[in-house]
Design an enzyme around this catalytic site. Structure first.
Site: not given
Length: 304
Positions: A130, A211, A240, A259-262
């Site tokens: 998606g 990832r 990470e 790690h702020t894409a979501n």
């Protein structure tokens, strides 16, 4: 609801017509809200053999792969729920890397002009889930020549062509931008290493919103410092979190977001909807024997 109930997601379960209960011998379904504690979830499953359904919190489930192979447990994830915000972040990182915004952000004086436009560039999107498909849609106004890299050679709307990983590696010299949006599997771990960075054009940029282990971090650091590629923008790293003293922070034209894409704030609405839907599915299957369609069901053999 574990490791502890959170009000927003308690409401999501209640919207399915049931009140969350403390973990007990009678527990048959679990909403797991911690993406980084697979060992704790394994202990819960081992101690409570009546559990038949587990809802995982994020789209990426690679941390939970050691738990899979339990034929009597359905695992569902949030895959598909966060496509748009993550694709939006991928586009932002791509534009920033091409325009060399990380370089200019570190400057303290007027400097020479640099940067490229995204319009008309050759872009490889690795992954056709998606998020990958949402990235392809966002690229369309830029008239990019988009190649999608996936295991199954099925067309993707908006992509000029679809190739497998072997063809991708063989064709690395033809891409201006590489965006990593695939699940982490044995085939995609260190997909970009020293040989791949050397094969890319020296004006290419690399973006990773999937990832961290997709990229060999040392090889990326070397590629940036030696000019093998023009820049990179990553939302995930290996290791990470990236340590404060890690050399990648100072490698040059690189933008690193934590790690702020979501984020949890962005995830709240989509994850709540996913929990409500799957709780309804689970309850009807448990009590009525009526088959329904799970959302985000995990392929335990494929690992995503």
């Amino acid at each position: 609801m574990l490791p502890k109930p959170l009000p927003t997601y308690v409401k999501a379960v209640e919207a399915a017509g049931v009140q969350p209960q403390p973990l007990s011998e009678a527990t048959t379904g679990v909403v797991w809200l911690d993406p980084r504690t697979p060992d704790a979830l394994a202990e819960v499953l081992d101690a409570h053999p009546r559990i038949r359904w587990v809802q995982l919190p994020f789209a990426g489930v690679d941390a939970f792969i050691p738990l899979f192979g339990r034929d009597d447990v359905v695992f569902t994830s949030a895959k598909g729920a966060y496509d748009e915000p993550v694709a939006e972040h991928a586009l932002a990182l791509t534009l920033a890397a091409l325009r060399q915004l990380p370089v200019f952000a570190r400057r303290t004086s007027w400097s020479s002009q640099a940067g490229r436009s995204l319009f008309g560039l050759r872009v490889a999107v690795v992954g056709a889930g998606g998020i990958g498909r949402a990235i392809v849609r966002l690229l369309q106004p830029f008239r990019t020549r988009t190649t999608v890299v996936r295991r199954r050679q099925q067309p993707v709307e908006g992509a000029e062509r679809v190739i497998d990983v072997d063809a991708f590696r063989a064709d690395l010299g033809s891409f201006d931008v590489v965006i990593l949006a695939a699940a982490l599997t044995g085939d995609t771990r260190h997909l970009l290493g020293a040989a791949e960075f050397a094969a890319l054009p020296d004006d290419a940029v690399v973006v990773n919103i999937a990832r961290g282990p997709h990229i060999d971090t040392d090889a990326l650091d070397h590629a940036l410092r030696t000019g093998q590629i023009a820049g990179a923008a990553v939302d995930v790293t290996e290791p990470e979190p990236l340590p404060d003293d890690h050399p990648l922070w100072t490698a040059g034209n690189i933008l690193i977001t934590p790690h702020t894409a979501n984020t949890w704030a962005m995830a709240e609405g989509p994850l709540s909807a996913r929990i409500t839907h799957n709780a309804k599915v689970f309850l009807k299957q448990e009590h009525l024997g009526r088959p329904m369609e799970w959302e985000g069901i995990v392929d335990q053999q494929a690992g995503y």
